[in-house]
Design an enzyme around this catalytic site. Sequence first.
Site, PDB file in Angstrom:
ATOM      1  CD  GLU A 121      -3.012   1.136   2.311  1.00 29.99           C
ATOM      2  OE1 GLU A 121      -2.703   0.679   3.441  1.00 29.99           O
ATOM      3  OE2 GLU A 121      -4.001   1.911   2.048  1.00 29.99           O
ATOM      4  N   GLY A 253       2.824   1.573  10.911  1.00 34.53           N
ATOM      5  CA  GLY A 253       2.349   1.078  12.078  1.00 34.53           C
ATOM      6  C   GLY A 253       2.097  -0.317  11.949  1.00 34.53           C
ATOM      7  CB  ALA A 254      -0.264  -2.557  11.743  1.00 37.58           C
ATOM      8  CG  MET A 255      -0.203  -3.457   4.846  1.00 41.78           C
ATOM      9  SD  MET A 255      -0.913  -1.921   4.239  1.00 41.78           S
ATOM     10  CE  MET A 255      -2.242  -2.639   3.136  1.00 41.78           C
ATOM     11  CG  ASN A 257      -0.429  -6.868   3.877  1.00 42.54           C
ATOM     12  OD1 ASN A 257      -0.410  -6.020   2.981  1.00 42.54           O
ATOM     13  ND2 ASN A 257       0.451  -7.045   4.752  1.00 42.54           N
ATOM     14  CG  HIS A 289      -6.615   0.186  12.689  1.00 40.37           C
ATOM     15  ND1 HIS A 289      -6.886   1.537  12.644  1.00 40.37           N
ATOM     16  CD2 HIS A 289      -6.062   0.088  11.558  1.00 40.37           C
ATOM     17  CE1 HIS A 289      -6.901   1.927  11.397  1.00 40.37           C
ATOM     18  NE2 HIS A 289      -6.294   1.467  10.663  1.00 40.37           N
ATOM     19  CD  GLU A 290      -3.341  -2.302  10.403  1.00 34.77           C
ATOM     20  OE1 GLU A 290      -3.890  -2.629   9.525  1.00 34.77           O
ATOM     21  OE2 GLU A 290      -3.302  -1.077  10.896  1.00 34.77           O
ATOM     22  CG  HIS A 293      -8.095  -2.045   7.577  1.00 30.19           C
ATOM     23  ND1 HIS A 293      -9.010  -0.839   7.089  1.00 30.19           N
ATOM     24  CD2 HIS A 293      -7.347  -1.279   8.300  1.00 30.19           C
ATOM     25  CE1 HIS A 293      -8.376   0.153   7.334  1.00 30.19           C
ATOM     26  NE2 HIS A 293      -7.414  -0.073   7.968  1.00 30.19           N
ATOM     27  CD  GLU A 312      -6.403   3.425   6.969  1.00 29.53           C
ATOM     28  OE1 GLU A 312      -6.448   2.946   8.044  1.00 29.53           O
ATOM     29  OE2 GLU A 312      -6.075   2.641   6.153  1.00 29.53           O
TER      30      GLU A 312
HETATM   31 ZN   LIG Z   1      -5.903   1.381   8.705  1.00 26.65          ZN
END
Ligand SMILES: [Zn+2]
Length: 845
Positions: A121, A253-255, A257, A289-290, A293, A312
């Site tokens: 991303e 921070g994090a992703m 995927n 949060h992740e 998503h 987001e």
């Molecule tokens: Zn996010």
Amino acid sequence: MTETTRFYQAFQPDHYQVYLDIDRGTKVISGKTTISGQASTAQIAIHQKDLAVTTVVADGAAVPFTLDQANDALRIELPQAGAVSLTITYTAPLTDTMMGIYPSYYELNGVKEQIIGTQFETNAARQAFPCVDEPEAKATFDLAIKYDERPGETTLSNMPELRVENGVHYFETTVKMSTYLVAFAFGELQSKLTTTKSGVQVGVFGTKAHAAKELDFALDIAKRSIEFYEDFYQTPYPLPHSWQLALPDFSAGAMENWGLVTYREAYLLIDPDNTALQMKQLVATVIAHELAHQWFGDLVTMKWWDDLWLNESFANMMEYVAIDAIEPDWHVWELFQKSDVPAALTRDATDGVQSVHVTVEDPAEIDSLFDGAIVYAKGARMLVMVRALLGDEALRAGLKNYFAAHQYGNATGADLWAALGAASGMDVGAIMQSWLEQPGYPVVSASVVAGQLTISQQQFFIGAGQESGRQWQIPLNSNYDAAPTIMTEKQVVLGDYATLRAATGQPFRLNVGNNSHFIVKYDQTLLADLLQQAPAMDPISQLQILQDLRLLAEGHQISYADLVPLLPKFANSAASLTNAALYRVVNNLKKFVEPDSAAEKNLQAFVDQLSAGQMARLGWTAQAGESIDDQMTRPFILDAAQYAKNPQAIAAAHEIFSANQADLGALPAETRPYILTNEVVHYGSTALFDRLLADYRHSADASYKSSLCFALTKTPDPDLIARLVTAFEDADTIKPQDLRAWYSNVLNNKAGQQAAWDWLRNEWSWLEKTVGGDMEFPTYITVTTGAFRTPERLAEFKAFFEPKINESGLMREIKMDTKVIEGRVALIADEQAAVNAAVADVVAK
Ligand SMILES: [Zn+2]
């Protein structure tokens, strides 16, 4: 670089076979990608970046192609439009940029090791394989990965592994998904696994440099978060597994995927026996949060990057909804009030800030949309307003329909409002329009005019602002029934104040609960009434009173000096929310005093008066069974005592340090940063410095490393500061992902500011080369701005950054930050004498 047409219009892929051979030794990636899809014209373009393409074959025959580097394009001439299968062979470099496919470095038993991972991303999948790299271009993927594999290595991807053949790892075909969510990783990993109630496999993976117990907390939170979302969304988790992987080098921070979420080590792995509650809450909210998503973002994806906020903002709200549900004792919404809310209110008050929804075409501009305070914090606040208006029942019903209608596809903000509107019978889109499309927020002024209680709205600015007549539809949440639910007009007269006051028996209030994105300016009559009751109010109301007054003072609408005598009223509160707001005001007073001046001494004495009672009550050591509020308040008090140079506090911390010399990492994590700082500042030596820096270099414990960075950067010794600045470019000491914190801390140390600022200016091209491709890059300008308060620094800032204003992704930041420093310099010039006199006055009493 412009990209006014989307590649998806000419070519719609439906399936990819991606084969990658990655050689860590030679740092070369060899790839072969087969894409089947539908071409609407014979001339098509596929995204690629820095790929050396050798052949392009369409349906078995070689076809002509050109590489258009300026547009990240591989342009292909097909014999005709229609269904086509394209095979592209290429090589690409394996680089250390933390984008695309990249190595992460760590040390195990003194040996430097690496893990290969991915970060695609927003538009870096094109660096790994040719693809239509747009979120709308969803397709299925077959991944096959080969590498210079050694025994004992683990290979992970979005989907489970199917088989290994001739050293090639084949993974199951993915569901339909966007390219930016494809991920894989390999290296020597340890893991812990569990299964949700519904049978989803959950795993946490990290390097073997960590103790196994560091994986437990994340595993528990991940499992329970997925179970929570399956229930809340009424939609099953769409994949067989959910892996959480900690990477030693990670830019964000994090992703999220899909099925293989990647994290900074600090945001996934924690020592269950010695981690501050603040850190546990932070890690839990990042995981939640992740995982939010995985549905909102992955299953249903924004159609284009202009709706990034949809992903987001929503995930940022849901992280609190989820953690509040699974750990109710934490009162995690307080964290939202202490961090996201002030961040959004401060940033969003600067003229030139972006709106939550922004149109964007140029890929180089996309990364600059990740303005955390706006897209995440303000956007989450918008959705918190929506949630408060709708209630959870309608929210959940609307979401369920939204997922059902758009799953494995794409959606826009309008689609979400339509789904929530249908579930609630409310025109959600109309209310949200004013918040999403306009930057900024209103201050609502409440006053008694000729006996009539009157409210009016106007855009609020900190620093110079161009009034342009913006209005908002404001959920008022008043305690007076005479106030409308939504304020749609510029001005509203609520009625005879004396009558209303007598009927309710309470001071007039707006934004009760602090969930709407506006601040309130009460006139003298109303404010006096409110302040009279303030000491007995609930913590969130106290936080709100202090927060709104602070912002009004920053915006030059009231005098900062008038705030000073109010602060002692809140000083002995046991609520961490109140203390968070109080010490935010206190820290904002520091800009009015010159270093080493009499005014600074007075301010230190004032801070001592405010904090001494709490320091005596709480002490340096947590009591068994103490409240969460006490745990959360202590850091504010220790920080204040340190600033105040409280002699008992200094001596007590030194004693704790001396008793724990043998293992400083084992100091309690909550107080460790302050104990180490106390030692560095008051008992510092080169030997101590060397030892702490060596600990930093060799420790794998992110929380301890963060304590060490906090303490080392407080040194008053210019020689040691010079050594720190030299270490900025030594990746074996300070990883590029952690550099901004070091830079910012040294810059905020009055003995270090000049050295850090000189470094930034001298080494800008090194910095750009090292982290310039990264969405965090403009925040180096933001943190610089945060430290500057004099006309000299303003002039230097302009001289350095104004020539860079046309560099991609930096223009908005430079323009806004110039205004921020200008505003601060003007505020100090106007108020310094009055503030310092007010402080001297309180201290003398
Ligand atoms: Zn996010």
